[in-house]
Design a protein around this motif. Structure first.
Motif, PDB file in Angstrom:
ATOM      1  N   ALA A 190       0.829  -1.208   0.000  1.00  0.00           N
ATOM      2  CA  ALA A 190       0.000   0.000   0.000  1.00  0.00           C
ATOM      3  C   ALA A 190       0.865   1.260   0.000  1.00  0.00           C
ATOM      4  N   ARG A 191       1.966   1.232   0.737  1.00  0.00           N
ATOM      5  CA  ARG A 191       2.853   2.398   0.779  1.00  0.00           C
ATOM      6  C   ARG A 191       3.459   2.680  -0.592  1.00  0.00           C
ATOM      7  N   GLU A 192       3.827   1.632  -1.309  1.00  0.00           N
ATOM      8  CA  GLU A 192       4.424   1.813  -2.636  1.00  0.00           C
ATOM      9  C   GLU A 192       3.474   2.542  -3.584  1.00  0.00           C
ATOM     10  N   TYR A 193       2.185   2.381  -3.382  1.00  0.00           N
ATOM     11  CA  TYR A 193       1.194   3.023  -4.258  1.00  0.00           C
ATOM     12  C   TYR A 193       0.514   4.222  -3.593  1.00  0.00           C
ATOM     13  N   GLY A 194       1.025   4.614  -2.421  1.00  0.00           N
ATOM     14  CA  GLY A 194       0.519   5.812  -1.771  1.00  0.00           C
ATOM     15  C   GLY A 194      -0.868   5.685  -1.191  1.00  0.00           C
ATOM     16  N   VAL A 195      -1.262   4.461  -0.842  1.00  0.00           N
ATOM     17  CA  VAL A 195      -2.607   4.274  -0.274  1.00  0.00           C
ATOM     18  C   VAL A 195      -2.533   3.625   1.113  1.00  0.00           C
ATOM     19  N   ASP A 196      -1.406   3.836   1.818  1.00  0.00           N
ATOM     20  CA  ASP A 196      -1.254   3.189   3.121  1.00  0.00           C
ATOM     21  C   ASP A 196      -2.232   3.739   4.152  1.00  0.00           C
ATOM     22  N   GLN A 197      -2.519   5.041   4.120  1.00  0.00           N
ATOM     23  CA  GLN A 197      -3.485   5.594   5.068  1.00  0.00           C
ATOM     24  C   GLN A 197      -4.892   5.082   4.789  1.00  0.00           C
ATOM     25  N   GLU A 198      -5.213   4.950   3.499  1.00  0.00           N
ATOM     26  CA  GLU A 198      -6.521   4.413   3.142  1.00  0.00           C
ATOM     27  C   GLU A 198      -6.662   2.959   3.592  1.00  0.00           C
ATOM     28  N   LEU A 199      -5.570   2.189   3.473  1.00  0.00           N
ATOM     29  CA  LEU A 199      -5.593   0.805   3.951  1.00  0.00           C
ATOM     30  C   LEU A 199      -5.858   0.766   5.457  1.00  0.00           C
ATOM     31  N   LEU A 200      -5.203   1.659   6.201  1.00  0.00           N
ATOM     32  CA  LEU A 200      -5.386   1.703   7.642  1.00  0.00           C
ATOM     33  C   LEU A 200      -6.839   2.050   7.991  1.00  0.00           C
ATOM     34  N   GLU A 201      -7.428   2.991   7.236  1.00  0.00           N
ATOM     35  CA  GLU A 201      -8.820   3.368   7.486  1.00  0.00           C
ATOM     36  C   GLU A 201      -9.763   2.190   7.246  1.00  0.00           C
ATOM     37  N   VAL A 202      -9.519   1.445   6.164  1.00  0.00           N
ATOM     38  CA  VAL A 202     -10.353   0.272   5.878  1.00  0.00           C
ATOM     39  C   VAL A 202     -10.211  -0.755   7.005  1.00  0.00           C
ATOM     40  N   ALA A 203      -8.977  -1.014   7.426  1.00  0.00           N
ATOM     41  CA  ALA A 203      -8.732  -2.014   8.466  1.00  0.00           C
ATOM     42  C   ALA A 203      -9.332  -1.583   9.798  1.00  0.00           C
ATOM     43  N   SER A 204      -9.285  -0.288  10.082  1.00  0.00           N
ATOM     44  CA  SER A 204      -9.788   0.210  11.359  1.00  0.00           C
ATOM     45  C   SER A 204     -11.294   0.049  11.493  1.00  0.00           C
ATOM     46  N   ARG A 205     -11.978  -0.079  10.381  1.00  0.00           N
ATOM     47  CA  ARG A 205     -13.428  -0.263  10.426  1.00  0.00           C
ATOM     48  C   ARG A 205     -13.812  -1.717  10.682  1.00  0.00           C
ATOM     49  N   ARG A 206     -12.808  -2.594  10.643  1.00  0.00           N
ATOM     50  CA  ARG A 206     -13.070  -4.011  10.882  1.00  0.00           C
ATOM     51  C   ARG A 206     -12.620  -4.378  12.305  1.00  0.00           C
ATOM     52  N   THR A 207     -13.300  -5.309  12.929  1.00  0.00           N
ATOM     53  CA  THR A 207     -13.016  -5.667  14.315  1.00  0.00           C
ATOM     54  C   THR A 207     -11.791  -6.578  14.400  1.00  0.00           C
ATOM     55  N   ASP A 208     -10.874  -6.238  15.324  1.00  0.00           N
ATOM     56  CA  ASP A 208      -9.739  -7.105  15.635  1.00  0.00           C
ATOM     57  C   ASP A 208      -8.880  -7.455  14.427  1.00  0.00           C
ATOM     58  N   SER A 209      -8.662  -6.501  13.548  1.00  0.00           N
ATOM     59  CA  SER A 209      -7.817  -6.750  12.384  1.00  0.00           C
ATOM     60  C   SER A 209      -6.381  -6.342  12.688  1.00  0.00           C
ATOM     61  N   TYR A 210      -5.431  -7.245  12.472  1.00  0.00           N
ATOM     62  CA  TYR A 210      -4.023  -6.902  12.640  1.00  0.00           C
ATOM     63  C   TYR A 210      -3.613  -5.779  11.687  1.00  0.00           C
ATOM     64  N   LEU A 211      -4.315  -5.649  10.579  1.00  0.00           N
ATOM     65  CA  LEU A 211      -4.003  -4.574   9.633  1.00  0.00           C
ATOM     66  C   LEU A 211      -4.180  -3.199  10.258  1.00  0.00           C
ATOM     67  N   ALA A 212      -4.987  -3.126  11.316  1.00  0.00           N
ATOM     68  CA  ALA A 212      -5.213  -1.849  11.988  1.00  0.00           C
ATOM     69  C   ALA A 212      -4.089  -1.516  12.953  1.00  0.00           C
ATOM     70  N   GLU A 213      -3.055  -2.373  13.017  1.00  0.00           N
ATOM     71  CA  GLU A 213      -1.935  -2.159  13.929  1.00  0.00           C
ATOM     72  C   GLU A 213      -0.605  -2.125  13.173  1.00  0.00           C
TER      73      GLU A 213
END
Length: 278
Positions: A190-213
């Motif tokens: 995601a960082r390589e394509y400049g969408v790392d913050q968007e990935l974090l936002e998507v993950a943060s909306r899901r419960t108990d996702s390691y992607l949110a950390e």
């Protein structure tokens, strides 16, 4: 139970924390300073362990010995213990596959009694707790369980068969550690394509996702030197069970890109840079 003298092999971050828990019930907890680093000495002192000059003295004085070392060294260390004629309870608590745990039990028997152990969780210190799963002869597992009663290291006995505790440890490690590797790869992409913050936002909306950390990626990098061998052990266990080991071997190969980051204080950016350009 009379208070036993306990030997710890060796006081790494997990070993020192486990030894400090044992010290609350033991007459003394010994460690061997021979050939160990200043960092090991500092951890041992902080945990209140008593230094002895040689492995033989540690074994001669200890009724219970706990082995917590890098997986690759587990059998060599057990051979050293055999050479010294140890005859007490030997807790094989390394992250090794069940077949290796059985081999170590055969190597140490019949003089010593081997308890198979697997620690799940963070080092039990500074308000954190963990569970030591045990399997082996009932009288020996009971001695070990009593040693940690009322401490931050909980115990649970899985039965009398050596290998069960190791199997549970690696089963959990397979998920937990590989999941952290996948987070690093997903965040790096995601960082390589400049969408790392968007990935974090998507993950943060899901419960108990390691992607949110994503901040945990740097911790994963610092622990890669020991997580990689654990996943290789887990891959061997999968193969022995007729299950495909390739995913875990790939995760171990990814962790190898961080091998020189041992116990370092990396930032998230540093960790991702090393992952992309080893």
């Amino acid at each position: 139970m009379d208070q036993p003298t306990v030997g710890i092999l060796n006081p790494g971050s997990m070993g020192a924390a486990v030894a400090a828990c044992a010290a609350t019930q033991a007459a003394a907890v010994l460690w061997c300073a021979e050939g160990r680093s200043p960092a090991s000495k500092a951890r041992a002192e902080q945990a209140g362990l008593k230094s002895v000059p040689t492995l033989r003295e540690l074994l001669d004085r200890s009724g219970i010995v706990i082995s917590l070392c890098p997986p690759a060294a587990a059998e060599d260390l057990a051979r050293d213990v055999v050479a010294c004629g140890f005859g007490g309870v030997y807790v094989e608590a390394n992250a090794i596959n069940p077949e290796r745990a059985v081999r170590i039990a055969e190597l140490l028997g019949p003089d010593a009694t081997v308890v198979d152990g697997g620690v799940v969780g963070s080092p039990p210190a500074n308000g954190k707790s963990a569970t030591l799963f045990l399997s082996g002869l009932q009288h020996a597992t009971a001695q070990v369980a009593e040693l940690f009663e009322g401490t931050a290291l909980r115990t649970k006995t899985l039965g009398t068969e050596v290998g069960k505790a190791s199997a549970l440890k690696l089963s959990y490690a397979s998920f937990q550690k590989t999941s952290r590797v996948l987070v690093a790869l997903s965040t790096g992409l995601a960082r390589e394509y400049g969408v790392d913050q968007e990935l974090l936002e998507v993950a943060s909306r899901r419960t108990d996702s390691y992607l949110a950390e994503p901040e945990y990626i740097a911790k994963t990098a610092a622990r890669a030197w020991r997580w990689g061998p654990e996943l290789e052990e887990a891959a061997d266990t999968l193969a022995a069970a007729g299950l495909p080991p390739e995913m875990l071997r790939a995760a171990a190969s990814t962790l190898a890109r961080w091998h020189d980051a041992k116990d370092s204080e990396l930032t998230l950016t540093d960790a991702l840079d090393r992952l992309a350009q080893p």
